[in-house]
Design a protein around this motif. Structure first.
Motif, PDB file in Angstrom:
ATOM      1  N   PHE A   1      -9.605  14.176  11.554  1.00  0.00           N
ATOM      2  CA  PHE A   1      -9.543  13.087  10.576  1.00  0.00           C
ATOM      3  C   PHE A   1      -9.438  13.624   9.153  1.00  0.00           C
ATOM      4  N   SER A   2      -8.983  14.874   9.034  1.00  0.00           N
ATOM      5  CA  SER A   2      -8.921  15.510   7.717  1.00  0.00           C
ATOM      6  C   SER A   2      -7.736  15.027   6.887  1.00  0.00           C
ATOM      7  N   GLN A   3      -6.736  14.492   7.549  1.00  0.00           N
ATOM      8  CA  GLN A   3      -5.539  14.055   6.846  1.00  0.00           C
ATOM      9  C   GLN A   3      -5.427  12.531   6.874  1.00  0.00           C
ATOM     10  N   THR A   4      -4.731  11.992   5.901  1.00  0.00           N
ATOM     11  CA  THR A   4      -4.446  10.559   5.863  1.00  0.00           C
ATOM     12  C   THR A   4      -2.926  10.358   5.791  1.00  0.00           C
ATOM     13  N   ILE A   5      -2.522   9.148   6.119  1.00  0.00           N
ATOM     14  CA  ILE A   5      -1.093   8.811   6.079  1.00  0.00           C
ATOM     15  C   ILE A   5      -0.747   8.335   4.673  1.00  0.00           C
ATOM     16  N   LYS A   6       0.198   9.025   4.023  1.00  0.00           N
ATOM     17  CA  LYS A   6       0.588   8.686   2.663  1.00  0.00           C
ATOM     18  C   LYS A   6       2.045   8.218   2.649  1.00  0.00           C
ATOM     19  N   LEU A   7       2.227   6.914   2.585  1.00  0.00           N
ATOM     20  CA  LEU A   7       3.576   6.345   2.587  1.00  0.00           C
ATOM     21  C   LEU A   7       3.901   5.586   1.306  1.00  0.00           C
ATOM     22  N   ASN A   8       2.858   5.065   0.635  1.00  0.00           N
ATOM     23  CA  ASN A   8       3.061   4.290  -0.602  1.00  0.00           C
ATOM     24  C   ASN A   8       4.050   3.135  -0.384  1.00  0.00           C
ATOM     25  N   ARG A   9       3.771   2.352   0.641  1.00  0.00           N
ATOM     26  CA  ARG A   9       4.611   1.196   0.957  1.00  0.00           C
ATOM     27  C   ARG A   9       3.733  -0.036   1.064  1.00  0.00           C
ATOM     28  N   SER A  10       4.320  -1.199   0.748  1.00  0.00           N
ATOM     29  CA  SER A  10       3.562  -2.452   0.826  1.00  0.00           C
ATOM     30  C   SER A  10       4.069  -3.365   1.940  1.00  0.00           C
ATOM     31  N   ASP A  11       5.041  -2.882   2.715  1.00  0.00           N
ATOM     32  CA  ASP A  11       5.566  -3.716   3.800  1.00  0.00           C
ATOM     33  C   ASP A  11       4.724  -3.544   5.055  1.00  0.00           C
ATOM     34  N   GLU A  12       5.239  -4.012   6.196  1.00  0.00           N
ATOM     35  CA  GLU A  12       4.471  -3.972   7.437  1.00  0.00           C
ATOM     36  C   GLU A  12       4.120  -2.546   7.848  1.00  0.00           C
ATOM     37  N   ILE A  13       5.066  -1.618   7.645  1.00  0.00           N
ATOM     38  CA  ILE A  13       4.789  -0.226   8.000  1.00  0.00           C
ATOM     39  C   ILE A  13       3.690   0.336   7.096  1.00  0.00           C
ATOM     40  N   GLY A  14       3.731  -0.011   5.807  1.00  0.00           N
ATOM     41  CA  GLY A  14       2.676   0.424   4.887  1.00  0.00           C
ATOM     42  C   GLY A  14       1.322  -0.154   5.275  1.00  0.00           C
ATOM     43  N   GLN A  15       1.314  -1.436   5.683  1.00  0.00           N
ATOM     44  CA  GLN A  15       0.059  -2.061   6.118  1.00  0.00           C
ATOM     45  C   GLN A  15      -0.494  -1.390   7.371  1.00  0.00           C
TER      46      GLN A  15
END
Length: 233
Positions: free
Chosen positions: A197-211
């Motif tokens: 759990f050391s990494q997080t998902i960084k996409l910077n999106r506000s659409d469904e994929i970002g959610q």
């Protein structure tokens, strides 16, 4: 997606090509029928009236043949070919029967074996004193009609190339905008499943994929927090 689009386009192209050819045949039939009607009424009838000779009619038919690029024949009721602009069938006798064409005024074959290739042969009756004395038959090769239809249909292939190009652009954009982020999410989900759990998902999106990415990040942080609490306990 590209294969399905191509298959659908080829199927549509086949249907359209058949409809285009059918329309072209009907257009040719209409034009040849009008020409046969004109030659029958103006010239062929005059032969039976005695106002014009076969030689004079032959000159007219030859001139028309040159202009409209087709074969013109004048056939009497006995099936004898009185005139032939091709010069090969004059004085031949065939078993011509207009009822063989059904309810149409055309044949799409070799016209009783006179031609070596399929022809569109349109006929019009020659009448005198309310009696049918013979027929004017105008023939044009089917290959010529098909070539005309295909030359018009070639624009369809340009449309196909444009559609394929647009599809490729769409697929590239799809890979960039949808497929790549999903691959990143999938990889991080696998890491979560293995306890990392050391990494997080960084996409910077506000659409469904970002959610979805934010939800997975929240889930990962929550699980990591619970695991930390259990270790402390």
């Amino acid at each position: 997606f590209l294969l399905v689009t191509l298959a659908a386009f080829m199927l549509t192209s086949f249907i359209i090509s058949q409809l285009t050819y059918k329309h072209q045949v009907e257009e040719e039939e209409s034009q040849l029928y009008q020409e046969a009607s004109y030659l029958s009424t103006i010239y062929a009838t005059g032969y039976y009236e005695g106002t014009i000779t076969l030689a004079e009619i032959s000159q007219v038919f030859d001139a028309v043949d040159t202009v409209v690029d087709c074969n013109i024949m004048m056939i009497d009721n006995n099936g004898t070919i009185l005139l032939d602009t091709g010069g090969q069938h004059t004085n031949k006798t065939i078993k011509f029967d207009p009822t063989d064409a059904g309810n149409r005024n055309r044949f799409t074959d070799d016209f009783y074996g006179l031609f070596s290739h399929q022809q569109l042969s349109v006929f019009y009756p020659v009448t005198y004193s309310f009696n049918t004395m013979g027929y004017i038959v105008i023939s044009r090769p089917i290959s010529t009609i098909k070539a005309s239809a295909e030359s018009f249909f070639n624009y369809n292939y340009i449309t196909m190339l444009i559609i394929i190009a647009l599809n490729i652009i769409f697929i590239v954009l799809f890979i960039i905008d949808v497929s790549k982020p999903i691959q990143i999410i999938t990889a991080q989900t696998d890491a979560y499943a293995k306890g990392d759990f050391s990494q997080t998902i960084k996409l910077n999106r506000s659409d469904e994929i970002g959610q979805l990415a934010d939800a997975l990040n929240y889930m990962g942080a929550s699980i990591d927090s619970i695991n930390d609490y259990q270790r402390k306990f």
